[in-house]
Motif scaffolding. Sequence first.
Motif: not given
Length: 155
Positions: A16-21, A26-27, A79-83
Amino acid sequence: MTGKLGKSVKVTGFVLAVAITAGCAQMDRYHGFMPPAQELATLNVGTTTKDEVISLFGPPTSERALQNNTIYYATSHFRRFGPFAPEEVDRQVLAIDFDSNDRVRNIARYTLEDGRVVALDRRVTDDGINDVSFLGQLLGSFGRLDAGQLLGEEP
């Protein structure tokens, strides 16, 4: 917690921690085309024709080029970060202007820092739905259902 249950909780927590990270990573997305500088150097103001430019670089980004005798090539970097919503961090617009004889008159490059608006074609697809609410669409589709299609029977 000991034994198998404790190990399962630890593994689940780690995954879960890896998935959240990873979800917050950055995409970067790149759109468009910009001719390379060495190919741009081959253009000669006053001698290179519009047909030569199109055969060298391909069709322009904008069809508006045919109306005002200017060809545009554009590229953008988002550039996108997370949500969070994507942010445009770089934009390059190359404008190649032609004279009345379709020969290169001017070559200009614009970036985000220039702050100049270059109106390219905006292509928007009409959804074909005219002021019909979701509930109206849902209720309107009930008359078009066929029980045989729902059950997977061939007509």
